[in-house]
Design a protein around this motif. Structure first.
Motif, PDB file in Angstrom:
ATOM      1  N   ASN A  11       0.822  -1.210   0.000  1.00  0.00           N
ATOM      2  CA  ASN A  11       0.000   0.000   0.000  1.00  0.00           C
ATOM      3  C   ASN A  11       0.859   1.265   0.000  1.00  0.00           C
ATOM      4  OD1 ASN A  11      -2.314  -1.517  -0.011  1.00  0.00           O
ATOM      5  ND2 ASN A  11      -2.705  -1.327   2.178  1.00  0.00           N
ATOM      6  N   TYR A  12       1.966   1.219   0.695  1.00  0.00           N
ATOM      7  CA  TYR A  12       2.885   2.363   0.743  1.00  0.00           C
ATOM      8  C   TYR A  12       3.363   2.721  -0.668  1.00  0.00           C
ATOM      9  CZ  TYR A  12       7.085   5.063   1.994  1.00  0.00           C
ATOM     10  OH  TYR A  12       8.052   6.031   2.106  1.00  0.00           O
ATOM     11  N   LEU A  13       3.739   1.711  -1.432  1.00  0.00           N
ATOM     12  CA  LEU A  13       4.230   1.954  -2.793  1.00  0.00           C
ATOM     13  C   LEU A  13       3.101   2.382  -3.731  1.00  0.00           C
ATOM     14  CD1 LEU A  13       6.754  -1.005  -3.253  1.00  0.00           C
ATOM     15  CD2 LEU A  13       7.237   1.378  -2.657  1.00  0.00           C
ATOM     16  N   ILE A  14       1.942   1.753  -3.597  1.00  0.00           N
ATOM     17  CA  ILE A  14       0.799   2.105  -4.450  1.00  0.00           C
ATOM     18  C   ILE A  14       0.405   3.563  -4.240  1.00  0.00           C
ATOM     19  CG2 ILE A  14      -1.666   1.680  -4.828  1.00  0.00           C
ATOM     20  CD1 ILE A  14      -1.069  -1.302  -4.160  1.00  0.00           C
ATOM     21  N   GLU A  15       0.361   3.984  -2.975  1.00  0.00           N
ATOM     22  CA  GLU A  15      -0.028   5.370  -2.653  1.00  0.00           C
ATOM     23  C   GLU A  15       0.955   6.392  -3.220  1.00  0.00           C
ATOM     24  OE1 GLU A  15      -0.183   5.208   1.561  1.00  0.00           O
ATOM     25  OE2 GLU A  15      -2.069   4.055   1.603  1.00  0.00           O
ATOM     26  N   ARG A  16       2.164   5.934  -3.498  1.00  0.00           N
ATOM     27  CA  ARG A  16       3.187   6.838  -4.039  1.00  0.00           C
ATOM     28  C   ARG A  16       3.399   6.658  -5.538  1.00  0.00           C
ATOM     29  NH1 ARG A  16       3.345   6.210   0.972  1.00  0.00           N
ATOM     30  NH2 ARG A  16       4.212   7.772   2.417  1.00  0.00           N
ATOM     31  N   GLY A  17       2.475   5.964  -6.170  1.00  0.00           N
ATOM     32  CA  GLY A  17       2.453   5.907  -7.615  1.00  0.00           C
ATOM     33  C   GLY A  17       3.355   4.874  -8.270  1.00  0.00           C
ATOM     34  N   PHE A  18       3.863   3.911  -7.495  1.00  0.00           N
ATOM     35  CA  PHE A  18       4.681   2.859  -8.082  1.00  0.00           C
ATOM     36  C   PHE A  18       3.803   1.848  -8.821  1.00  0.00           C
ATOM     37  CE2 PHE A  18       7.495   4.715  -5.026  1.00  0.00           C
ATOM     38  CZ  PHE A  18       8.783   4.481  -5.494  1.00  0.00           C
ATOM     39  N   ASN A  19       4.392   1.129  -9.750  1.00  0.00           N
ATOM     40  CA  ASN A  19       3.682   0.131 -10.544  1.00  0.00           C
ATOM     41  C   ASN A  19       3.660  -1.191  -9.770  1.00  0.00           C
ATOM     42  OD1 ASN A  19       2.566  -1.488 -12.512  1.00  0.00           O
ATOM     43  ND2 ASN A  19       4.379  -1.505 -13.824  1.00  0.00           N
ATOM     44  N   VAL A  20       2.616  -1.378  -8.955  1.00  0.00           N
ATOM     45  CA  VAL A  20       2.535  -2.539  -8.075  1.00  0.00           C
ATOM     46  C   VAL A  20       1.363  -3.426  -8.478  1.00  0.00           C
ATOM     47  CG1 VAL A  20       2.344  -3.341  -5.694  1.00  0.00           C
ATOM     48  CG2 VAL A  20       3.507  -1.180  -6.191  1.00  0.00           C
ATOM     49  N   SER A  21       1.644  -4.711  -8.624  1.00  0.00           N
ATOM     50  CA  SER A  21       0.626  -5.724  -8.904  1.00  0.00           C
ATOM     51  C   SER A  21       0.552  -6.650  -7.697  1.00  0.00           C
ATOM     52  CB  SER A  21       0.998  -6.515 -10.164  1.00  0.00           C
ATOM     53  OG  SER A  21       0.180  -7.667 -10.296  1.00  0.00           O
ATOM     54  N   THR A  22      -0.585  -6.649  -6.973  1.00  0.00           N
ATOM     55  CA  THR A  22      -0.687  -7.424  -5.739  1.00  0.00           C
ATOM     56  C   THR A  22      -1.427  -8.741  -5.934  1.00  0.00           C
ATOM     57  OG1 THR A  22      -2.729  -6.291  -5.058  1.00  0.00           O
ATOM     58  CG2 THR A  22      -0.632  -5.335  -4.320  1.00  0.00           C
ATOM     59  N   MET A  23      -1.114  -9.687  -5.060  1.00  0.00           N
ATOM     60  CA  MET A  23      -1.758 -10.994  -5.049  1.00  0.00           C
ATOM     61  C   MET A  23      -2.319 -11.258  -3.654  1.00  0.00           C
ATOM     62  SD  MET A  23      -1.127 -12.073  -8.150  1.00  0.00           S
ATOM     63  CE  MET A  23      -1.398 -13.838  -8.147  1.00  0.00           C
ATOM     64  N   ALA A  24      -3.456 -11.961  -3.591  1.00  0.00           N
ATOM     65  CA  ALA A  24      -4.033 -12.328  -2.303  1.00  0.00           C
ATOM     66  C   ALA A  24      -3.196 -13.393  -1.605  1.00  0.00           C
ATOM     67  CB  ALA A  24      -5.463 -12.820  -2.489  1.00  0.00           C
ATOM     68  N   ASN A  25      -2.383 -14.125  -2.368  1.00  0.00           N
ATOM     69  CA  ASN A  25      -1.485 -15.147  -1.826  1.00  0.00           C
ATOM     70  C   ASN A  25      -0.052 -14.728  -2.131  1.00  0.00           C
ATOM     71  OD1 ASN A  25      -0.006 -17.391  -1.147  1.00  0.00           O
ATOM     72  ND2 ASN A  25      -1.296 -18.853  -2.241  1.00  0.00           N
ATOM     73  N   ASP A  26       0.670 -14.285  -1.101  1.00  0.00           N
ATOM     74  CA  ASP A  26       2.014 -13.746  -1.312  1.00  0.00           C
ATOM     75  C   ASP A  26       2.992 -14.802  -1.804  1.00  0.00           C
ATOM     76  OD1 ASP A  26       3.634 -11.443  -1.284  1.00  0.00           O
ATOM     77  OD2 ASP A  26       4.505 -11.989   0.647  1.00  0.00           O
ATOM     78  N   SER A  27       2.714 -16.078  -1.546  1.00  0.00           N
ATOM     79  CA  SER A  27       3.637 -17.135  -1.948  1.00  0.00           C
ATOM     80  C   SER A  27       3.720 -17.293  -3.465  1.00  0.00           C
ATOM     81  CB  SER A  27       3.237 -18.470  -1.316  1.00  0.00           C
ATOM     82  OG  SER A  27       1.988 -18.913  -1.823  1.00  0.00           O
ATOM     83  N   LEU A  28       2.811 -16.640  -4.202  1.00  0.00           N
ATOM     84  CA  LEU A  28       2.863 -16.687  -5.666  1.00  0.00           C
ATOM     85  C   LEU A  28       3.916 -15.728  -6.227  1.00  0.00           C
ATOM     86  CD1 LEU A  28      -0.968 -16.735  -6.463  1.00  0.00           C
ATOM     87  CD2 LEU A  28       0.608 -18.682  -6.459  1.00  0.00           C
ATOM     88  N   ASN A  29       4.312 -14.750  -5.453  1.00  0.00           N
ATOM     89  CA  ASN A  29       5.206 -13.716  -5.968  1.00  0.00           C
ATOM     90  C   ASN A  29       6.621 -14.189  -6.292  1.00  0.00           C
ATOM     91  OD1 ASN A  29       3.668 -11.254  -6.322  1.00  0.00           O
ATOM     92  ND2 ASN A  29       3.349 -11.287  -4.105  1.00  0.00           N
ATOM     93  N   PRO A  30       7.242 -15.089  -5.523  1.00  0.00           N
ATOM     94  CA  PRO A  30       8.559 -15.576  -5.937  1.00  0.00           C
ATOM     95  C   PRO A  30       8.535 -16.252  -7.308  1.00  0.00           C
ATOM     96  CG  PRO A  30       8.155 -16.131  -3.648  1.00  0.00           C
ATOM     97  CD  PRO A  30       6.866 -15.585  -4.191  1.00  0.00           C
ATOM     98  N   ARG A  31       7.479 -17.022  -7.572  1.00  0.00           N
ATOM     99  CA  ARG A  31       7.355 -17.673  -8.877  1.00  0.00           C
ATOM    100  C   ARG A  31       7.145 -16.646  -9.978  1.00  0.00           C
ATOM    101  NH1 ARG A  31       9.462 -22.023 -10.070  1.00  0.00           N
ATOM    102  NH2 ARG A  31       8.708 -22.864  -8.084  1.00  0.00           N
ATOM    103  N   ARG A  32       6.380 -15.611  -9.682  1.00  0.00           N
ATOM    104  CA  ARG A  32       6.183 -14.544 -10.673  1.00  0.00           C
ATOM    105  C   ARG A  32       7.514 -13.873 -11.014  1.00  0.00           C
ATOM    106  NH1 ARG A  32       2.175 -10.409  -8.386  1.00  0.00           N
ATOM    107  NH2 ARG A  32       1.730  -9.806 -10.533  1.00  0.00           N
ATOM    108  N   LEU A  33       8.390 -13.730 -10.031  1.00  0.00           N
ATOM    109  CA  LEU A  33       9.719 -13.182 -10.298  1.00  0.00           C
ATOM    110  C   LEU A  33      10.484 -14.059 -11.284  1.00  0.00           C
ATOM    111  CD1 LEU A  33      11.340 -12.007  -6.920  1.00  0.00           C
ATOM    112  CD2 LEU A  33      10.840 -10.591  -8.920  1.00  0.00           C
ATOM    113  N   VAL A  34      10.520 -15.338 -10.983  1.00  0.00           N
ATOM    114  CA  VAL A  34      11.283 -16.283 -11.808  1.00  0.00           C
ATOM    115  C   VAL A  34      10.741 -16.346 -13.231  1.00  0.00           C
ATOM    116  CG1 VAL A  34      11.900 -18.729 -12.068  1.00  0.00           C
ATOM    117  CG2 VAL A  34      12.024 -17.650  -9.822  1.00  0.00           C
TER     118      VAL A  34
END
Length: 237
Positions: free
Chosen positions: A139-162
């Motif tokens: 939320n901190y980054l979103i409020e400051r205009g960064f390009n953030v794509s969020t997931m309800a399950n944070d464990s998906l994000n490492p795979r999204r990186l790869v």
């Protein structure tokens, strides 16, 4: 039992405590998003809270639920609490704060082998950042205009990186590598740590004042004795 002041004794005031699955700070031993028994809930903050409750000699029950459920109950019901919670301005009116139980380091990670270099947070504006939905860091980054794509399950994000679906992942410096390792992803590149936030047990603002005073006094004694710091060592070494 009624005390001389006319209040119910603390033994009658059971504190309902909620947490979420956010390892290694708080987690169910089964890996499930739900746990109904104290013995099935572990983690750095959980260790501190359990010790706090034992030393306070207060009656309580501890359950692990999703964050939104626990936070809603703690905000609206006296003698309800949630941990580990960041102490943000929008949450301040709803809670008394016991802690800090631990600290999180707001960190941007890149995939293994990445050559991304950041000298400041502003340098991350050109990148796609993955985050955890409704998390304070996202939320901190979103409020400051960064390009953030969020997931309800944070464990998906490492795979999204790869998979190059995102360039960076905003998460905690301790929790991020732990979550990634659970997905068999190691050697993430820590690109930038840009903030640190203390984490607390947030207790409903309308809870019994004697209960609040007991919790805060007991925690202060634990912190001053070095017990809280000692409990964190197995998780950070």
């Amino acid at each position: 039992m009624v005390t001389a002041s006319g209040h119910q004794a603390l033994a009658q005031e059971k504190l309902s405590i909620f947490t979420e699955n956010y390892p290694p700070y708080n987690m169910s031993l089964s890996g499930s998003a739900f746990a109904h028994k104290e013995e099935d809930i572990a983690g750095l903050c959980s260790d501190v809270v359990k010790a706090l409750m034992r030393k306070s000699k207060l009656d309580y029950r501890l359950k692990l639920r999703n964050w939104a459920t626990g936070l809603s109950r703690a905000k609206t019901k006296p003698n309800h609490a949630i941990y580990c919670a960041a102490r943000t301005e929008d949450r301040e009116p709803y809670f008394h704060w016991v802690g800090p139980l631990a600290n999180i380091d707001w960190t941007l990670y890149a995939k293994p082998g990445s050559t991304i270099k950041l000298n400041s947070l502003d340098d991350a504006r050109k990148y796609r950042i993955g985050g955890y939905k409704d998390d304070v860091m996202s939320n901190y980054l979103i409020e400051r205009g960064f390009n953030v794509s969020t997931m309800a399950n944070d464990s998906l994000n490492p795979r999204r990186l790869v998979l190059d679906q995102i360039d960076l992942w905003v998460t905690d410096g301790l929790a991020g590598p732990y979550v990634a390792s659970e997905e068999d992803i190691t050697d993430l590149v820590s690109v930038l740590t840009f903030r640190s936030t203390p984490l607390y047990m947030a207790v409903n603002i309308n809870s019994d004042p004697e209960l609040i005073n007991k919790l805060q006094a007991t925690f202060k004694a634990m912190a001053e004795s070095g017990e809280v710091e000692a409990m964190s060592k197995p998780y950070v070494q």
